[in-house]
Each structure stands twice: as structure tokens, then as C-alpha cells.
Design a protein around this motif. Structure first.
Motif, short mmCIF file in Angstrom:
data_model
loop_
_atom_site.label_atom_id
_atom_site.label_comp_id
_atom_site.label_asym_id
_atom_site.label_seq_id
_atom_site.Cartn_x
_atom_site.Cartn_y
_atom_site.Cartn_z
N GLY A 16 0.79 -1.22 0.00
CA GLY A 16 0.00 0.00 0.00
C GLY A 16 0.83 1.28 0.00
O GLY A 16 0.29 2.38 0.12
N ALA A 17 2.12 1.16 -0.17
CA ALA A 17 2.99 2.34 -0.13
C ALA A 17 2.79 3.24 -1.35
O ALA A 17 3.25 4.38 -1.37
N GLY A 18 2.14 2.71 -2.36
CA GLY A 18 1.88 3.51 -3.57
C GLY A 18 2.79 3.12 -4.74
O GLY A 18 2.97 3.90 -5.67
N LYS A 19 3.29 1.92 -4.72
CA LYS A 19 4.19 1.46 -5.79
C LYS A 19 3.46 1.46 -7.12
O LYS A 19 3.95 2.02 -8.12
N GLY A 20 2.29 0.84 -7.12
CA GLY A 20 1.51 0.76 -8.37
C GLY A 20 1.13 2.14 -8.87
O GLY A 20 1.22 2.43 -10.07
N THR A 21 0.73 3.00 -7.94
CA THR A 21 0.30 4.36 -8.29
C THR A 21 1.45 5.12 -8.96
O THR A 21 1.28 5.74 -10.01
N ALA B 63 3.14 11.64 1.72
CA ALA B 63 2.46 12.82 1.14
C ALA B 63 1.50 12.38 0.02
O ALA B 63 1.43 11.20 -0.32
N ARG C 206 -8.63 0.63 0.05
CA ARG C 206 -8.59 -0.01 -1.26
C ARG C 206 -9.43 -1.30 -1.26
O ARG C 206 -10.06 -1.65 -2.25
N ARG D 50 1.00 -9.47 5.99
CA ARG D 50 1.86 -8.88 4.94
C ARG D 50 2.86 -7.90 5.55
O ARG D 50 4.01 -7.84 5.13
N ARG E 287 -9.35 -7.77 -3.89
CA ARG E 287 -8.17 -8.58 -3.57
C ARG E 287 -8.40 -9.37 -2.29
O ARG E 287 -8.87 -8.84 -1.29
N1 LIG Z 1 0.54 9.01 -1.74
C1 LIG Z 1 -0.64 8.46 -1.47
N2 LIG Z 1 -1.47 9.00 -0.56
C2 LIG Z 1 -2.65 8.44 -0.30
N3 LIG Z 1 -3.13 7.33 -0.91
C3 LIG Z 1 -2.34 6.75 -1.81
C4 LIG Z 1 -1.06 7.28 -2.14
N4 LIG Z 1 -0.52 6.48 -3.07
C5 LIG Z 1 -1.39 5.51 -3.31
N5 LIG Z 1 -2.49 5.65 -2.56
C6 LIG Z 1 -3.66 4.79 -2.49
O1 LIG Z 1 -3.30 3.71 -1.62
C7 LIG Z 1 -3.75 2.50 -2.15
C8 LIG Z 1 -2.55 1.59 -2.41
O2 LIG Z 1 -1.79 2.13 -3.47
P1 LIG Z 1 -1.05 1.22 -4.49
O3 LIG Z 1 -1.98 0.16 -4.99
O4 LIG Z 1 -0.40 2.07 -5.49
O5 LIG Z 1 0.02 0.58 -3.50
P2 LIG Z 1 1.02 -0.61 -3.72
O6 LIG Z 1 2.25 -0.28 -3.00
O7 LIG Z 1 1.15 -0.93 -5.18
O8 LIG Z 1 0.24 -1.76 -2.97
P3 LIG Z 1 0.46 -3.35 -3.02
O9 LIG Z 1 1.85 -3.59 -2.62
O10 LIG Z 1 -0.49 -3.85 -2.02
O11 LIG Z 1 0.14 -3.78 -4.40
C9 LIG Z 1 -4.52 2.81 -3.40
O12 LIG Z 1 -5.87 2.85 -3.08
C10 LIG Z 1 -4.00 4.17 -3.81
O13 LIG Z 1 -4.98 4.92 -4.49
#
Ligand SMILES: Nc1ncnc2c1ncn2[C@@H]1O[C@H](COP(=O)(O)OP(=O)(O)OP(=O)(O)O)[C@@H](O)[C@H]1O
Ligand SMILES: Nc1ccn([C@H]2C[C@H](O)[C@@H](COP(=O)(O)O)O2)c(=O)n1
Length: 438
Positions: free
Chosen positions: A255-260, A417, A372, A389, A378
Motif C-alpha cells: 500500500g505504499a503507492g508502488k503501483g500508483t 504525502a 482499497r 503482509r 483482492r
Molecule cells: N501518496 C498516497 N497517498 C494516499 N493514498 C495513496 C497514495 N498512493 C497511493 N495511494 C492509495 O493507496 C492504495 C494503495 O496504493 P497502491 O496500490 O499504489 O500501492 P502498492 O504499493 O502498489 O500496494 P500493493 O503492494 O499492495 O500492491 C490505493 O488505493 C491508492 O490509491
């Protein structure tokens, strides 16, 4: 013939040539199914020497003919790959030695469920124990002189060294009214048997030029369906140089935002984004995948899927993206999550350029994932899986980041942020590493 004499004779047989390698004394028919030939030797051993085997060994326990055993082993090796060894039990026996030996024993009969079962039950610790032995003439002889002894030896030689809880059950016996499972406790190897065992191993090692590791050919990738063949190939050099395939690992807590952030980078820099988690989920859903059940369980438990599976999936995706889309720059998201994955990937696929690491406190991660989870569908976006996790991330994945950091190969970015703020920092770090937008 006494057991020891019989064992010695078998040992001598395995010294000269494997009876299962197609050049030995037992002729075998052409395998009924197409597939690559097993290039390694299958040793016919009189004893269980599990812990002495190197990974890659496949020794078969055949209750049927050696020909049938060979076919089974071929199938297993194609499916499980060269790092696995297999054991399947005699239809009349069940071994239950999980507690004292890092192996599994699997089902009877049909091999496909056996494979699934094996993988589900052994997980990352691939099993390393099998026997190959002709079935002695009578059940009693088999039971008394072979099975118990072998189990005891396997356990005595196991890393734990303990032999408690070995249960050998005779199916027919269990049906009888007074029959009880036979439990062997704390067996010790008698001297003569141990020396036979050692001699066998020594002769085997001598015979193979100082190594007891067998090498097996990998399945040839023939079409799309087979492109997902697993596991990762055995290579001594990476498939690509960093010039041929530039790889940036993208790591961070769940959930750190890697995918984003990867989506942003794909848009502006033209990277090919490969998410290890997505590839695993796809493989899990792929019809006919032997790994589907295993992946499902690992993901639900928040555990790391064995690297062979993930690396092969990534390699297949990189090869395809290069070939079909002409891609040369890759973001590999959510990988490597474990040190063995990092080492192996760089060894056999391509050395990475560096790692983007998104750093975010756990409370924020939890909030994002639960949010999410309302729509992601998921199976692991629930509080129970999330906690697991996090634990895996801290204990298993952070050491990977630390190791890369020691090599000066990490760009650590604060990810608490808003996404656009985080992305600004991402761009600055890419720029620092000489990567410009398209
Ligand atoms: N900087 C941010 N601030 C707040 N919310 C965010 C931020 N980046 C991503 N998100 C939100 O947090 C959730 C997780 O983001 P994301 O799927 O990109 O994480 P991830 O690291 O790829 O997760 P995973 O490892 O579980 O696949 C999503 O709902 C996304 O919209
Ligand atoms: N290298 C990897 C990547 C992912 N997994 C498994 C375990 C994870 O919890 C799950 C989801 O990954 P995500 O989409 O959150 O990146 O997939 C793995 O075992 N090994």
C-alpha cells in the motif's frame, strides 16, 4: 537375500549405471507424452539419503516398474522444476514424516493432484527425499525390512536428527479391526546399515565427478500456454545485460503507492511496468496452472511465493515485452521481496540498475489498504492478511532493501504525502540516475 546384501547389490548397480537412465539394464518404452528428455541421471539407490542430496536431485520411489517411475519423474521435473525432488508413496503405504524431515510425501495414483498437493504442502522448502526400490515379494517383508528402516534412516539423517513421529501405516492393515498404525520412535541406524549408506553415497559422488547434483533440462517454451512454464531456468549467466533490459526494482510496504507511482512513470517515461503481484494473481487464475492453489494460499497468508515461480513469470513477461512491444526499460514492482529472489534474478535474468523504495508508516499503509479493500476485490486486502503482509515485509523484504542500500543502489522516497507530491520526488531521483522522460 538379506537386506544388506540386497542393498549392496543395488548400490553396485547404481555405480555402474542408473537403471533408469535409458542405458542401464532395464529397457524402457518411449515416453507416452511429448516433452523434453530428462538429461540428468536418476540414481537407483538402496537407501534414503535425503539430507545428503543436493537440491536438484530427483530420486524416485517407484512402487511400479522403473519405466513408469521414470515417466513420473519426468513429469514431476517438468512441472516442479529442477530444484524439486519428489516422493510419492507406495499405494499401500502412507508416510507421515513432515515433523522430522523437510520433505513431503504425497498422494497416490494420479500424478497431477500429487503435484498440486506437493507444492501446496511443501511451499518454499522443496522436498528432498525419495527412494527407489523394487517391491519385495511380500508385504511383511516390505513393511518390516524396508519401509520402517528407510523411514528411520531418513529421519536419523535429517537436519533435525530426530525420528519421533514417524508413522508408517499399511492401508490394508488399517482396515483390519485390531490393526494399529505402526509408529517408529527414535530409531538409530545400526552400524552396518550406515556404512552401506555411506558407501552408496560415496560411490555416487565419485561416479559423478565430485558432485551429487543432477542437472535437468528446462522445458522448451513452445507457445503462449507453455510460456508460463515454471520454474526459473538454471543459468550461469544473466539472460540480458542492463543495456539490453534496464530494470528498476520498485519496493515499499504493502500500500505504499508502488503501483500508483509506476503508472505515472509509465505515462511519462515509457517504462514497461511488471508487477510481480499481478503476475502471480494472473498465474493463479490461469486455467490449468499447477501453481494456482499454491499461489492463492501464499497470497492469502501474506507469504512470499517461492522464487522459482515469480522469477519465471517475470522472465517470461520481460522476454515477451521486448519481443512484442520492443521494450527495453522495466519497472519491476513488488519484487524482489526476499533476498534469494534478488540474488537469483540478478544472476539469471538481468542485474538491476537500482531500487526505488517507497517509505511509509504502517498506520498509513493500513488505512490505504483497508480503503482499497472496499473495491479492489483482492483476497489480501483485509485486516488479517494485511497484518501478515506487514510482518513479512518487515522481516523478509526490508533486508533486501538494506542489502541494496549497502551497494548504493537504493533511492528512498518518503511516500506519506499526496501522490503528486511523491511523484515529484520520484522524477527528481530518476533524473539523478540519468533517466529522462520520453
Ligand atoms: N501518496 C498516497 N497517498 C494516499 N493514498 C495513496 C497514495 N498512493 C497511493 N495511494 C492509495 O493507496 C492504495 C494503495 O496504493 P497502491 O496500490 O499504489 O500501492 P502498492 O504499493 O502498489 O500496494 P500493493 O503492494 O499492495 O500492491 C490505493 O488505493 C491508492 O490509491
Ligand atoms: N515478489 C513477490 C511479489 C508478490 N508476492 C505475493 C505476496 C504478496 O502479498 C502478494 C501481493 O503482492 P502485491 O500486489 O502486494 O505486490 O503477492 C510474492 O510472493 N512475491
Amino acid at each position: 537375500m538379506r537386506q544388506e546384501d540386497q542393498a549392496a547389490e543395488w548400490a553396485a548397480g547404481s555405480r555402474h549405471s542408473s537403471r533408469l537412465d535409458g542405458h542401464g539394464s532395464i529397457a524402457r518404452p518411449e515416453p507416452p507424452r511429448p516433452g523434453p528428455a530428462l538429461t540428468g541421471r536418476i540414481a537407483l539407490l538402496p537407501e534414503a539419503i535425503g539430507p545428503s542430496l543436493a537440491s536438484g536431485d530427483i530420486i524416485a520411489r517407484g512402487d511400479s516398474s522403473p519405466c513408469a517411475a521414470l515417466e513420473e519423474v519426468q513429469l514431476w521435473s517438468q512441472t516442479c522444476g529442477p530444484r524439486s525432488s519428489v516422493m510419492w508413496s507406495n499405494p499401500m503405504l502412507e508416510f507421515d514424516i513432515h515433523e522430522c524431515f523437510p520433505t513431503v510425501c504425497v498422494t497416490l495414483g494420479n500424478v497431477k493432484p500429487s503435484v498440486r498437493n506437493l507444492i501446496r504442502r511443501c511451499g518454499a522448502a522443496w522436498p528432498v527425499l525419495c527412494l527407489m526400490q523394487p517391491v519385495p515379494p511380500t508385504w511383511n517383508q516390505y513393511m518390516k525390512s524396508s519401509a520402517m528402516r528407510y523411514c528411520a534412516k531418513a529421519a536419523t539423517l535429517s537436519p533435525g536428527g530426530s525420528c519421533a513421529n514417524i508413522t508408517v501405516r499399511h492401508r490394508r492393515q488399517r482396515k483390519r479391526r485390531h490393526a494399529k498404525p505402526r509408529v517408529a520412535r527414535n530409531h538409530r541406524l545400526s552400524r552396518p546399515n550406515l556404512s552401506i549408506l555411506k558407501n552408496t553415497l560415496v560411490s555416487r559422488i565419485d561416479n559423478q565427478g565430485g558432485s551429487s547434483t543432477h542437472k535437468y533440462s528446462m522445458p522448451v517454451i513452445l507457445n503462449e500456454e507453455q510460456a508460463a512454464q515454471l520454474p526459473a531456468p538454471q543459468r550461469t549467466r544473466p539472460l540480458y545485460s542492463p543495456e539490453e533490459a534496464g530494470v528498476i526494482f520498485v519496493l515499499g510496504g504493502p500500500g505504499a503507492g508502488k503501483g500508483t507511482q509506476c503508472a505515472n512513470m509509465v505515462r511519462d517515461y515509457g517504462f514497461k511496468h511488471l508487477s510481480a503481484g499481478d503476475l502471480l494473481r494472473e498465474e493463479q487464475e490461469r486455467k490449468g496452472s499447477e501453481f494456482g492453489d499454491m499461489i492463492k494460499e501464499y497470497i492469502r497468508e501474506g507469504k512470499i511465493v517461492p522464487m522459482e515461480v515469480t522469477i519465471q513469470l517475470l522472465e517470461n513477461a520481460i522476454v515477451a515485452a521486448k519481443k512484442v512491444e520492443g521494450k527495453r526499460q522495466f519497472l519491476i514492482d513488488g519484487f524482489p521481496r526476499k533476498q534469494d529472489q534478488a540474488v537469483k534474478f540478478e544472476e539469471v535474468v538481468v542485474p538491476s540498475r537500482f531500487t526505488l523504495f517507497f517509505d511509509c508508516p504502517e498506520e498509513e499503509l493500513e488505512r490505504r489498504l483497508l480503503d482499497r479493500g472496499k473495491s479492489s476485490g483482492r483476497a489480501d486486502d483485509n485486516i488479517e492478511s494485511i497484518k501478515k503482509r506487514f510482518k513479512t515485509f518487515v522481516e523478509t523484504s526490508m533486508p533486501v532493501v538494506d542489502a541494496f542500500e549497502e551497494q548504493g543502489k537504493v533511492e528512498k522516497i518518503k511516500a506519506i504525502a499526496a501522490p503528486e507530491v511523491v511523484y515529484k520526488e520520484v522524477k527528481a531521483r530518476l533524473d539523478k540516475r540519468g533517466i529522462k522522460p520520453e
